[in-house]
Write a protein that holds these residues in place. Structure first.
Motif, PDB file in Angstrom:
ATOM      1  N   GLN A 123     125.496  40.736  78.513  1.00  0.00           N
ATOM      2  CA  GLN A 123     124.146  41.147  78.160  1.00  0.00           C
ATOM      3  C   GLN A 123     123.855  42.554  78.692  1.00  0.00           C
ATOM      4  OE1 GLN A 123     121.132  38.489  79.577  1.00  0.00           O
ATOM      5  NE2 GLN A 123     119.503  39.518  78.494  1.00  0.00           N
ATOM      6  N   ASN A 124     123.193  43.358  77.889  1.00  0.00           N
ATOM      7  CA  ASN A 124     122.767  44.727  78.203  1.00  0.00           C
ATOM      8  C   ASN A 124     123.905  45.746  78.232  1.00  0.00           C
ATOM      9  OD1 ASN A 124     120.102  43.855  78.444  1.00  0.00           O
ATOM     10  ND2 ASN A 124     120.369  43.415  80.621  1.00  0.00           N
ATOM     11  N   PHE A 125     125.146  45.330  77.958  1.00  0.00           N
ATOM     12  CA  PHE A 125     126.263  46.266  77.927  1.00  0.00           C
ATOM     13  C   PHE A 125     126.388  46.761  76.494  1.00  0.00           C
ATOM     14  CE2 PHE A 125     130.192  48.296  78.380  1.00  0.00           C
ATOM     15  CZ  PHE A 125     130.480  48.413  79.725  1.00  0.00           C
ATOM     16  N   ALA A 126     126.086  48.034  76.272  1.00  0.00           N
ATOM     17  CA  ALA A 126     126.120  48.622  74.937  1.00  0.00           C
ATOM     18  C   ALA A 126     127.519  49.150  74.656  1.00  0.00           C
ATOM     19  CB  ALA A 126     125.098  49.751  74.828  1.00  0.00           C
ATOM     20  N   VAL A 127     128.241  48.484  73.757  1.00  0.00           N
ATOM     21  CA  VAL A 127     129.600  48.881  73.402  1.00  0.00           C
ATOM     22  C   VAL A 127     129.535  49.761  72.157  1.00  0.00           C
ATOM     23  CG1 VAL A 127     131.873  48.044  72.712  1.00  0.00           C
ATOM     24  CG2 VAL A 127     130.550  46.778  74.400  1.00  0.00           C
ATOM     25  N   LEU A 128     130.254  50.878  72.200  1.00  0.00           N
ATOM     26  CA  LEU A 128     130.300  51.795  71.070  1.00  0.00           C
ATOM     27  C   LEU A 128     131.230  51.254  69.990  1.00  0.00           C
ATOM     28  CD1 LEU A 128     130.667  55.118  73.096  1.00  0.00           C
ATOM     29  CD2 LEU A 128     128.581  54.172  72.096  1.00  0.00           C
ATOM     30  N   ASP A 129     130.917  51.542  68.729  1.00  0.00           N
ATOM     31  CA  ASP A 129     131.801  51.142  67.635  1.00  0.00           C
ATOM     32  C   ASP A 129     133.145  51.869  67.730  1.00  0.00           C
ATOM     33  OD1 ASP A 129     129.933  49.403  66.531  1.00  0.00           O
ATOM     34  OD2 ASP A 129     129.051  50.976  65.279  1.00  0.00           O
ATOM     35  N   THR A 130     133.092  53.137  68.109  1.00  0.00           N
ATOM     36  CA  THR A 130     134.284  53.969  68.275  1.00  0.00           C
ATOM     37  C   THR A 130     134.186  54.654  69.624  1.00  0.00           C
ATOM     38  OG1 THR A 130     134.295  54.390  65.898  1.00  0.00           O
ATOM     39  CG2 THR A 130     135.599  55.869  67.274  1.00  0.00           C
ATOM     40  N   PRO A 131     135.241  54.606  70.448  1.00  0.00           N
ATOM     41  CA  PRO A 131     135.180  55.303  71.735  1.00  0.00           C
ATOM     42  C   PRO A 131     134.809  56.775  71.546  1.00  0.00           C
ATOM     43  CG  PRO A 131     137.100  53.886  71.663  1.00  0.00           C
ATOM     44  CD  PRO A 131     136.512  53.894  70.272  1.00  0.00           C
ATOM     45  N   ALA A 132     133.980  57.292  72.455  1.00  0.00           N
ATOM     46  CA  ALA A 132     133.445  58.653  72.330  1.00  0.00           C
ATOM     47  C   ALA A 132     133.942  59.550  73.458  1.00  0.00           C
ATOM     48  CB  ALA A 132     131.922  58.611  72.352  1.00  0.00           C
ATOM     49  N   ALA A 133     134.187  60.795  73.110  1.00  0.00           N
ATOM     50  CA  ALA A 133     134.601  61.785  74.113  1.00  0.00           C
ATOM     51  C   ALA A 133     133.481  61.947  75.134  1.00  0.00           C
ATOM     52  CB  ALA A 133     134.897  63.113  73.433  1.00  0.00           C
ATOM     53  N   ALA A 193     143.365  59.494  84.102  1.00  0.00           N
ATOM     54  CA  ALA A 193     143.987  59.284  82.792  1.00  0.00           C
ATOM     55  C   ALA A 193     145.033  58.178  82.893  1.00  0.00           C
ATOM     56  CB  ALA A 193     144.618  60.577  82.295  1.00  0.00           C
ATOM     57  N   GLY A 194     145.062  57.321  81.885  1.00  0.00           N
ATOM     58  CA  GLY A 194     146.001  56.209  81.863  1.00  0.00           C
ATOM     59  C   GLY A 194     145.435  54.925  82.436  1.00  0.00           C
ATOM     60  N   LYS A 195     144.266  55.012  83.069  1.00  0.00           N
ATOM     61  CA  LYS A 195     143.594  53.833  83.629  1.00  0.00           C
ATOM     62  C   LYS A 195     142.314  53.558  82.847  1.00  0.00           C
ATOM     63  CE  LYS A 195     144.659  53.923  88.549  1.00  0.00           C
ATOM     64  NZ  LYS A 195     144.085  53.758  89.881  1.00  0.00           N
ATOM     65  N   VAL A 196     141.924  52.310  82.815  1.00  0.00           N
ATOM     66  CA  VAL A 196     140.576  51.951  82.388  1.00  0.00           C
ATOM     67  C   VAL A 196     139.703  52.175  83.618  1.00  0.00           C
ATOM     68  CG1 VAL A 196     139.063  50.083  81.624  1.00  0.00           C
ATOM     69  CG2 VAL A 196     141.374  50.305  80.660  1.00  0.00           C
ATOM     70  N   ARG A 218     141.686  54.299  78.558  1.00  0.00           N
ATOM     71  CA  ARG A 218     142.828  54.992  79.149  1.00  0.00           C
ATOM     72  C   ARG A 218     142.955  56.442  78.689  1.00  0.00           C
ATOM     73  NH1 ARG A 218     146.225  51.038  81.430  1.00  0.00           N
ATOM     74  NH2 ARG A 218     145.615  48.957  80.815  1.00  0.00           N
ATOM     75  N   GLN A 219     142.337  56.772  77.570  1.00  0.00           N
ATOM     76  CA  GLN A 219     142.372  58.145  77.059  1.00  0.00           C
ATOM     77  C   GLN A 219     141.170  58.965  77.547  1.00  0.00           C
ATOM     78  OE1 GLN A 219     142.896  55.365  74.839  1.00  0.00           O
ATOM     79  NE2 GLN A 219     145.031  55.663  75.408  1.00  0.00           N
ATOM     80  N   GLY A 220     140.343  58.378  78.404  1.00  0.00           N
ATOM     81  CA  GLY A 220     139.200  59.089  78.944  1.00  0.00           C
ATOM     82  C   GLY A 220     137.985  59.099  78.042  1.00  0.00           C
ATOM     83  N   LYS A 221     137.926  58.167  77.096  1.00  0.00           N
ATOM     84  CA  LYS A 221     136.788  58.081  76.181  1.00  0.00           C
ATOM     85  C   LYS A 221     135.888  56.918  76.567  1.00  0.00           C
ATOM     86  CE  LYS A 221     138.976  60.330  72.326  1.00  0.00           C
ATOM     87  NZ  LYS A 221     139.214  60.291  70.903  1.00  0.00           N
ATOM     88  N   GLU A 222     134.600  57.115  76.351  1.00  0.00           N
ATOM     89  CA  GLU A 222     133.626  56.073  76.679  1.00  0.00           C
ATOM     90  C   GLU A 222     133.715  54.931  75.682  1.00  0.00           C
ATOM     91  OE1 GLU A 222     128.799  55.350  77.011  1.00  0.00           O
ATOM     92  OE2 GLU A 222     129.546  57.410  76.955  1.00  0.00           O
ATOM     93  N   ILE A 223     133.861  53.721  76.225  1.00  0.00           N
ATOM     94  CA  ILE A 223     133.865  52.500  75.423  1.00  0.00           C
ATOM     95  C   ILE A 223     132.445  51.960  75.294  1.00  0.00           C
ATOM     96  CG2 ILE A 223     134.649  50.103  75.336  1.00  0.00           C
ATOM     97  CD1 ILE A 223     137.103  50.998  76.981  1.00  0.00           C
ATOM     98  N   GLY A 224     131.666  52.124  76.359  1.00  0.00           N
ATOM     99  CA  GLY A 224     130.304  51.621  76.363  1.00  0.00           C
ATOM    100  C   GLY A 224     129.650  51.893  77.699  1.00  0.00           C
TER     101      GLY A 224
END
Length: 177
Positions: free
Chosen positions: A28-38, A58-61, A147-153
């Motif tokens: 709940q309240n965790f906003a997940v992006l449709d596509t990871p964002a820079a 880099a390489g880690k979540v 792992r690529q440094g992009k925001e998931i949510g």
């Protein structure tokens, strides 16, 4: 139960079982992006004053938690982040607790000692620039980064980071290489 209802129920169960682990439902309240964002570049320092950036992970979540010792909800959630790091931290995952305290590493070390936080590394941005660069509307704010440094949510506000649903959600993201 009619044969049709049974067939629909079984189909739903089989479909759910066939989904990859990364499909775990966001808490709940965790906003997940449709596509990871820079993410924009941010810089901060470790407890020794050495410069750091998110590129160093880099390489880690990464679960990046932007917080401050003077923030009541932040103080309450920090032990749950510490327990999450103890449970999942390692070569594939790290909780990065980024303090916005102008008083620097001593304030963070003191807070960690008072709250028995032992698994998190102190990271500090005394300018609080990272908070604004990342678009924080308040504290705490937490970003999940792939792992690529992009925001998931992201989640704005406090959470119980070591709750079973949260741990399962993050584990699924770690497993989604």
């Amino acid at each position: 139960m009619t044969a049709r209802k049974l067939a629909v129920t079984l189909s739903a169960i089989l479909l759910a079982a066939s989904l990859p682990a990364a499909a775990a439902e966001a808490p709940q309240n965790f906003a997940v992006l449709d596509t990871p964002a820079a993410l924009p570049e941010i810089s901060f320092a470790d407890a020794a004053g050495q410069p750091k950036t998110l590129a160093g992970y880099a390489g880690k979540v990464v679960l990046l938690n932007v917080w401050a010792t003077w923030c009541g909800p932040c103080r309450k959630e920090m032990p749950t982040l510490d327990r999450l790091q103890a449970k999942l931290g390692g070569p594939d995952f790290e909780v990065v607790a980024l303090s916005m305290d102008r008083k620097g590493p001593d304030a963070v070390r003191k807070f960690f000692a008072e709250t028995d936080v032992t698994h998190l590394a102190p990271n500090i941005d005394t300018s609080a620039q990272a908070m604004f660069t990342l678009g924080a509307v308040g504290l705490p704010m937490t970003l999940l980064i792939d792992r690529q440094g992009k925001e998931i949510g992201r989640l704005i506000g406090p959470a119980e980071w070591d709750a079973p649903d949260m741990v399962d959600f993050i584990r699924a993201r770690i497993a989604a290489k």
